[in-house]
Write an enzyme that holds these catalytic residues in place. Sequence first.
Site, short mmCIF file in Angstrom:
data_model
loop_
_atom_site.label_atom_id
_atom_site.label_comp_id
_atom_site.label_asym_id
_atom_site.label_seq_id
_atom_site.Cartn_x
_atom_site.Cartn_y
_atom_site.Cartn_z
N ASP A 154 45.46 45.68 44.79
CA ASP A 154 45.50 45.17 43.41
C ASP A 154 46.51 44.02 43.35
O ASP A 154 47.30 43.82 44.28
CB ASP A 154 45.92 46.33 42.49
N ASP A 211 40.12 44.13 35.04
CA ASP A 211 40.41 44.80 33.77
C ASP A 211 39.40 44.47 32.68
O ASP A 211 39.64 43.64 31.81
CB ASP A 211 41.83 44.44 33.31
N GLU A 229 46.16 38.19 43.42
CA GLU A 229 45.67 36.81 43.12
C GLU A 229 46.64 35.74 43.58
O GLU A 229 46.14 34.65 43.93
CB GLU A 229 45.41 36.68 41.62
O1 MIG Z 1 49.29 45.50 35.79
O2 MIG Z 1 47.83 49.62 38.86
O3 MIG Z 1 43.27 45.95 37.52
O4 MIG Z 1 42.81 48.69 37.84
O5 MIG Z 1 44.89 50.46 37.16
C1 MIG Z 1 48.19 46.35 35.89
C2 MIG Z 1 47.62 49.59 37.49
C3 MIG Z 1 48.01 46.75 37.32
C4 MIG Z 1 45.62 46.39 37.28
C5 MIG Z 1 44.31 46.86 37.83
C6 MIG Z 1 44.02 48.23 37.31
C7 MIG Z 1 45.14 49.17 37.69
C8 MIG Z 1 46.46 48.65 37.13
N1 MIG Z 1 46.71 47.29 37.63
#
Ligand code: MIG
Length: 780
Positions: free
Chosen positions: A405, A490, A408
């Site tokens: 996650d 999201d 980017e």
């Molecule tokens: O700032 O890890 O898209 O699926 O549950 C949010 C917490 C960070 C974004 C991801 C989401 C995940 C969440 N993350």
Amino acid sequence: MPEFIGQLPISEPAWNAISSVQSFQRFNQGIHFDCGNNSRLTLIILASNLIRVRFSADGELTPRRSWAVNLPDEEWNIVNFDIQETDEQIIIKTGEIKVCVQRNPCRIMCFDNAGNPFAHDTDLGIGFRKGEISNWKEITQQERFYGFGERCGLLNQRGKLLTNWTTDSLDYTMLTDEMYQAIPFFMSLRPNVGYGLFFNTTFWSQFDVGATQLNTLQLQTKDSQLDYYIIYGPEPAKILETYTQLTGRMPLPPRWALGYHQCRWSYNSEAEVRELVKQLRDRLIPCDVIHLDIDYMQGFRVFTWNKQRFPNPKKLIEDLSQQGIKVVNIIDPGVKFDPEADYQVCDEGLAKDYFIRRADGKVFHGYVWPDRAVFPDFMRESVREWWGNLQHNLTDMGVAGIWNDMNEPALNNQPFGDLEGVKITFPMDAPSGDGEDKTTWKETHNLYGMNMARASCEGLQKLRDDKRSFVLTRSGFAGVQRYSAVWTGDNHSKWEYLEMSLPMLCNLGLSGVAFVGADIGGFAGDATPELFARWMQVGMLYPLMRGHSMIGTKRHEPWEFGQEVEDICRKYIELRYQLLPYFYTLFWQAATKGEPVLRPLIYHYPNDEKTYEIYDQVLIGDSIMAAPIYRPGVENRIVYLPEGSWYDWWNHKCYQGSQHILIDAPLEKMPLFIKAGAIIPLVSVMQYAEELPVNEMRLLVAPGKGEFTLYEDDGNTFAYREGENCTTQYRVDLQGSQVVADIEERIGKWTPDKRKVIVEVIGKGNQEFTDDGKSRKLIY
Ligand code: MIG
């Protein structure tokens, strides 16, 4: 906020135009054109349907470090091509297409063998200015545009300005441009003509698909050279086959990864996870995978476990595996900057100089979940290896997959929650990579997520011996399919996001990324029971079927919405499990030919203009079509049936194609159709993919003419690469009033479980046999 509001027109410096061809020179793979003032255009003929176009204003074509391209020019077989000269043009013929280079001014124009033009430069041709380069092409009236990676809105992207720049696009809407993924590839289709274009630049780039000028496509990049590949189809499948030859294909995932995944931010403790699995199993909701979000860690330190919440992860995961559950853990790239705390990941990374430094040499800091953080430079192989191996902290406990996650990358200049904080990137002038790959983040920003996924994928392959693993990433670039599945970040628990998920996933599939999914039920906000039921129906169509929800929202497990919705969820998850042999075969098609699993109608009917804007009906493979409901209170809908005949999945009623029909769809029903000639393998419901040996397989046959090749292997190891797999070809045809089903001899070393095969021909009845792998003919 709609993104176009507030954008002011700015005056831009003028473009320098490419001038005329002075001379040209053939070499073994193509032609160099001297275009005056030292500039040079090169066409490289890599295949009879694949032309690489390169241009540099100063004549220098540096060795390209695309990182996306899997097959360098030297590795393509040399192809024959003819060159003819006229006063106006130099004409290159490959057998499949003709590329004409006009001498004055220099312009590139392509034609298929029927003389239809495509990818024609406009009068502007190629233009360049300091640090930027552009190419303008004509758009014909019928042309539609698909792909472009992860895209909002509906299916056809014509009329839009599409930027390729990986961004944490939380709160994306129909209008959002920059997304988590950046895949500078598209396909252009009109009846009988289709081509793809891969813009080979990792720098910031943009497609203006007739947004500024109705009939002009502009490719633009902040790179000093122009580099793109024209891929002639005309069929979408052919375009994708060639595109994925170039950028690679997905490896076969473990079969369990095709089952249902249950996720939430977060299942907070061992007790909560055990209770979750108990509920799933008690309620007979099939499930293969539980995801652990960021709270399993000790203070958001990657590669640690929170000892209070997860005192014995090894025991927990062992117990879960007894119940057929695999565990996937989230990993973010930001490493807590924690030099005082004896945190191995931070200490080692600092000692070995693995973290990104600013241009002035100081270690770069940003803020993410663990507060002040440092970031590994995944552009370096040494760093990827180190990171990949750190995953042993998870795999030693039995973790079977990694979810990447925030890559980017997503980071702030101030601590999270600080209202003055803003999103930042790595400094564009900071060094990235080493050796031949040394550059700055200006060139490699878009690659950060893909290289993190690569580290993860390659590391898991070493750590988990002969077992296949699951990798999921939010960010990526062209070629990400080689390392990871992708989810669309999201989304919200709103009908609009359910609607948009299908075109988004279809466009990803048309960009070479087959293993994709959107969070079922919506991530942010609370789903209503009706929305959740409809979303689970659509979710069973997603190649990656994962339910997920955000911290602080209402719980989104299937039983949280009352008995009726729970039953609907069970029914559609069960259907997914029944269809696993079919889905697994589609993944094999993706792995071997680059085909999407989830396909828009244009994929199979590119000459039927009625399919061009259909974004709310999808095909699973070529045989099953879904026409889901994605609005509240709707209990029937219009369905377009393409050519041929179609059978209603639920009552087996037959409809003629090439027409629109009105179909009933009460809450418990998602309209589904089978194409005449389809052969669909089905197995009994299981609570997880490998629960029981498959002793019975049903082949559902829709009368008509068609064929299906079933692919099978052990679903779990890499033995298939050594030929431990098998395929069986089934054919069906009509002979007068009879239906004839032909089963070919099974090919390959692998032998499936001993099983009975029941061949059910719609409207005719069943015949069965014990599957000995031999050929047979059944007549109905
Ligand atoms: O700032 O890890 O898209 O699926 O549950 C949010 C917490 C960070 C974004 C991801 C989401 C995940 C969440 N993350």
